[in-house]
Design an enzyme around this catalytic site. Structure first.
Site, PDB file in Angstrom:
ATOM      1  CD  GLN A 181    -151.822  34.571 -25.884  1.00  0.00           C
ATOM      2  OE1 GLN A 181    -153.031  34.781 -25.919  1.00  0.00           O
ATOM      3  NE2 GLN A 181    -151.274  33.849 -24.943  1.00  0.00           N
ATOM      4  CD  GLU A 185    -152.150  17.267 -17.404  1.00  0.00           C
ATOM      5  OE1 GLU A 185    -152.230  18.326 -18.089  1.00  0.00           O
ATOM      6  OE2 GLU A 185    -152.692  16.200 -17.754  1.00  0.00           O
ATOM      7  CB  SER A 222    -147.027  27.998 -27.794  1.00  0.00           C
ATOM      8  OG  SER A 222    -147.950  28.198 -26.786  1.00  0.00           O
ATOM      9  CD  GLU A 244    -154.287  32.039 -23.004  1.00  0.00           C
ATOM     10  OE1 GLU A 244    -153.160  32.285 -22.530  1.00  0.00           O
ATOM     11  OE2 GLU A 244    -154.442  31.445 -24.074  1.00  0.00           O
TER      12      GLU A 244
HETATM   13  C1  LIG Z   1    -156.792  25.063 -28.938  1.00  0.00           C
HETATM   14  C2  LIG Z   1    -155.426  25.630 -28.714  1.00  0.00           C
HETATM   15  C3  LIG Z   1    -155.176  26.955 -29.024  1.00  0.00           C
HETATM   16  C4  LIG Z   1    -153.910  27.505 -28.775  1.00  0.00           C
HETATM   17  N1  LIG Z   1    -153.690  28.805 -29.138  1.00  0.00           N
HETATM   18  C5  LIG Z   1    -152.470  29.352 -28.902  1.00  0.00           C
HETATM   19  C6  LIG Z   1    -152.197  30.697 -29.289  1.00  0.00           C
HETATM   20  O1  LIG Z   1    -153.052  31.389 -29.872  1.00  0.00           O
HETATM   21  N2  LIG Z   1    -150.979  31.222 -29.026  1.00  0.00           N
HETATM   22  C7  LIG Z   1    -150.009  30.492 -28.395  1.00  0.00           C
HETATM   23  O2  LIG Z   1    -148.939  31.038 -28.146  1.00  0.00           O
HETATM   24  N3  LIG Z   1    -150.227  29.196 -28.040  1.00  0.00           N
HETATM   25  C8  LIG Z   1    -151.433  28.613 -28.290  1.00  0.00           C
HETATM   26  N4  LIG Z   1    -151.658  27.296 -27.948  1.00  0.00           N
HETATM   27  C9  LIG Z   1    -150.576  26.513 -27.357  1.00  0.00           C
HETATM   28  C10 LIG Z   1    -150.794  26.240 -25.887  1.00  0.00           C
HETATM   29  O3  LIG Z   1    -150.627  27.402 -25.119  1.00  0.00           O
HETATM   30  C11 LIG Z   1    -149.815  25.136 -25.483  1.00  0.00           C
HETATM   31  O4  LIG Z   1    -150.158  23.975 -26.234  1.00  0.00           O
HETATM   32  C12 LIG Z   1    -149.890  24.818 -24.011  1.00  0.00           C
HETATM   33  O5  LIG Z   1    -149.361  25.888 -23.286  1.00  0.00           O
HETATM   34  C13 LIG Z   1    -149.179  23.514 -23.643  1.00  0.00           C
HETATM   35  O6  LIG Z   1    -147.858  23.538 -24.083  1.00  0.00           O
HETATM   36  P1  LIG Z   1    -147.241  22.331 -24.960  1.00  0.00           P
HETATM   37  O7  LIG Z   1    -148.189  22.069 -26.102  1.00  0.00           O
HETATM   38  O8  LIG Z   1    -145.822  22.713 -25.275  1.00  0.00           O
HETATM   39  O9  LIG Z   1    -147.260  21.052 -24.036  1.00  0.00           O
HETATM   40  P2  LIG Z   1    -146.139  20.608 -22.985  1.00  0.00           P
HETATM   41  O10 LIG Z   1    -145.784  21.758 -22.111  1.00  0.00           O
HETATM   42  O11 LIG Z   1    -145.035  19.933 -23.735  1.00  0.00           O
HETATM   43  O12 LIG Z   1    -146.924  19.558 -22.119  1.00  0.00           O
HETATM   44  C14 LIG Z   1    -147.100  18.187 -22.492  1.00  0.00           C
HETATM   45  C15 LIG Z   1    -147.811  17.485 -21.328  1.00  0.00           C
HETATM   46  O13 LIG Z   1    -146.983  17.557 -20.138  1.00  0.00           O
HETATM   47  C16 LIG Z   1    -147.713  18.163 -19.073  1.00  0.00           C
HETATM   48  N5  LIG Z   1    -146.817  19.017 -18.275  1.00  0.00           N
HETATM   49  C17 LIG Z   1    -145.934  19.939 -18.751  1.00  0.00           C
HETATM   50  N6  LIG Z   1    -145.308  20.553 -17.729  1.00  0.00           N
HETATM   51  C18 LIG Z   1    -145.806  20.020 -16.579  1.00  0.00           C
HETATM   52  C19 LIG Z   1    -145.567  20.254 -15.191  1.00  0.00           C
HETATM   53  N7  LIG Z   1    -144.679  21.161 -14.781  1.00  0.00           N
HETATM   54  N8  LIG Z   1    -146.277  19.513 -14.295  1.00  0.00           N
HETATM   55  C20 LIG Z   1    -147.190  18.583 -14.708  1.00  0.00           C
HETATM   56  N9  LIG Z   1    -147.456  18.327 -16.005  1.00  0.00           N
HETATM   57  C21 LIG Z   1    -146.776  19.027 -16.930  1.00  0.00           C
HETATM   58  C22 LIG Z   1    -148.763  19.014 -19.747  1.00  0.00           C
HETATM   59  O14 LIG Z   1    -149.866  19.266 -18.905  1.00  0.00           O
HETATM   60  C23 LIG Z   1    -149.143  18.143 -20.937  1.00  0.00           C
HETATM   61  O15 LIG Z   1    -150.072  17.155 -20.579  1.00  0.00           O
HETATM   62  C24 LIG Z   1    -152.899  26.717 -28.210  1.00  0.00           C
HETATM   63  C25 LIG Z   1    -153.144  25.361 -27.912  1.00  0.00           C
HETATM   64  C26 LIG Z   1    -154.376  24.826 -28.179  1.00  0.00           C
HETATM   65  C27 LIG Z   1    -154.603  23.362 -27.878  1.00  0.00           C
END
Ligand SMILES: Cc1cc2nc3c(=O)[nH]c(=O)nc-3n(C[C@H](O)[C@H](O)[C@H](O)COP(=O)(O)OP(=O)(O)OC[C@H]3O[C@@H](n4cnc5c(N)ncnc54)[C@H](O)[C@@H]3O)c2cc1C
Length: 414
Positions: free
Chosen positions: A130, A383, A133, A248
């Site tokens: 998928q 969150e 991100s 998901e």
């Molecule tokens: C084990 C694992 C598997 C994954 N597998 C996939 C995959 O197969 N395909 C894929 O596309 N992605 C995958 N991901 C990525 C995952 O979907 C993203 O890491 C996730 O959506 C969070 O986005 P970010 O890492 O950009 O964090 P950010 O969005 O930058 O967030 C950073 C922090 O800010 C907080 N935050 C952000 N926005 C808000 C808000 N509006 N209100 C309050 N708090 C907020 C978040 O909760 C977090 O604590 C995977 C991640 C993990 C850990």
């Protein structure tokens, strides 16, 4: 759902156990967190395992027969999951394909796409990933920057994805792109099926602290995708992605499944460890085990209720977010209680079998504890899920989203 099996479910469970026993020699058997030394061998073994299970009718249990499934109920699918865990068969290699990509292709794909992809996905002839991100858009998924530009019968894709689970072994992926930067961020997106072996796709595994590589960076340099590989209409990508995200949240904990070690494993560990503790520590340990058991069982049974609603025709809604949140919290309590019960043994990663001997699954409690923070992020962070529950379940005022209606190329963030 009745918490006990109905007579039909009990009969189905017995049939599943028989099938698993019959095919035991052809299946991989592992405890949570164990990996074979050779990653390529492990991949092949997991693909074989899924093929054997699919041929035995144990994959895609709740999928429609026209899509290669068994036309069974979600309760039956949950039973297969439980029995696979009981038989120590690890998660199916195509879990992202089965949980997220497949349901998206079913809902938004053309008959030709159904024909081309679904049966092979069920047998792990093709493994899927998928591709959502990006480095600057995870929670704010609609802010993604990977572009697809129309060129005759093709689209030309450029950009980067990150955290793509399984991309290093995947044959296909569902890819969310920006096709109209002049529209507001949710309106300018389009979804495609991408061939992961196509020219211009580069997969770079990310090394985790335990040494393994589950995730990847994926780069797209002038990758050409035929228009017939589009999922849904141009500009409809957000609607297609919502199907993926809702599935998901059901797949990751929303069905009340244990995310890691089960409450039964905790009970066995507690039975082995509690008698050896001092009376004072025993009180604290019993409280931790009790809290974890209540949370895990509450989550399991609430998940059964959600599954019942879905099998009666309902769609997974925002309550799946509550399920994922509760599932993660319960699993944290279970593995924290498990690690605390191990006491000093936890430091050395020994003595961690359910019976405390260390022979079976050494280190599994600690590994599970280290794995859970990732689950609390994947598929929506705690969150962000709380935001969804606040807004869509409790009806609280939405958080300010100043860029929601502005054209994306005018700046995606406020
Ligand atoms: C084990 C694992 C598997 C994954 N597998 C996939 C995959 O197969 N395909 C894929 O596309 N992605 C995958 N991901 C990525 C995952 O979907 C993203 O890491 C996730 O959506 C969070 O986005 P970010 O890492 O950009 O964090 P950010 O969005 O930058 O967030 C950073 C922090 O800010 C907080 N935050 C952000 N926005 C808000 C808000 N509006 N209100 C309050 N708090 C907020 C978040 O909760 C977090 O604590 C995977 C991640 C993990 C850990």
């Amino acid at each position: 759902m009745d918490f006990d099996d109905t007579p039909d479910e009990a009969a189905y469970r017995a049939r599943v156990r028989d099938l698993l026993a019959e095919h035991a020699a052809d299946l991989v058997h592992l405890d949570a967190g164990e990996e074979a030394g050779d990653a390529a061998e492990q991949e092949q073994a997991l693909r074989r395992t899924q093929r054997v299970l699919a041929d035995a009718g144990l994959v895609g249990v709740a999928w429609a027969a026209e899509h290669g499934g068994q036309a069974g109920s979600l309760a039956q699918q949950a039973i297969v999951g439980q029995e696979l865990a009981r038989a120590r068969v690890p998660a199916l290699i195509n879990h992202i394909g089965l949980g997220m990509c497949g349901p998206t292709v079913v809902a938004h794909g053309t008959p030709a796409q159904h024909e081309r992809y679904l049966a092979r996905l069920l047998r792990a002839d093709d493994v899927w990933c998928q591709l959502f991100s990006e480095p600057a858009s995870g929670s704010d998924l609609a802010a993604l920057r990977t572009t697809a530009v129309r060129d005759g019968e093709d689209w030309v894709v450029n950009g980067q994805k990150v955290w793509t689970t399984l991309a290093h072994v995947a044959d296909f992926g569902i890819l969310l792109t920006r096709t109209d930067p002049g529209k507001p961020k949710h309106a300018g997106l389009t979804m495609f099926v991408v061939d992961m072996h196509a020219p211009g796709v580069t997969v770079r595994p990310l090394r985790q602290m335990g040494g393994q590589s589950d995730f990847n960076e994926v780069f797209f340099d002038d990758v050409r995708i035929l228009d017939s590989e589009r999922l849904g209409e141009p500009g409809e990508g957000w609607r297609v992605a919502l199907t993926t995200l809702l599935n998901e949240r059901v797949a990751v904990g929303g069905g009340g499944n244990d995310l890691g070690l089960s409450v039964e494993s905790l009970a066995r560990l507690a039975a082995a460890k509690l008698p050896g503790l001092t009376p004072e520590r025993r009180v604290l340990a019993r409280q931790a085990v009790g809290r974890a058991a209540v949370a895990a069982l509450g989550n399991r049974y609430t998940g059964y209720r959600r599954l019942t609603a879905i099998s009666q025709g309902g769609l997974p809604g925002p309550e799946a977010s509550a399920g994922k949140l509760a599932g993660t919290a319960a699993s944290r309590l279970v593995s924290d209680a498990g690690v605390r019960l191990l006491g000093d043994d936890a430091v050395f990663a020994v003595g961690t079998g359910d019976d405390g001997t260390g022979e079976d699954g050494a280190g599994r409690w600690q590994r599970n504890q280290a794995w859970l923070p990732g689950i609390a992020i994947a598929g929506g962070t705690d969150e962000v899920l709380r935001n969804i529950i606040g807004e869509r379940v409790l009806g609280l005022p939405p958080e300010p989203r100043e860029d929601k209606h502005r054209p994306f190329d005018a700046g995606s963030r406020a």
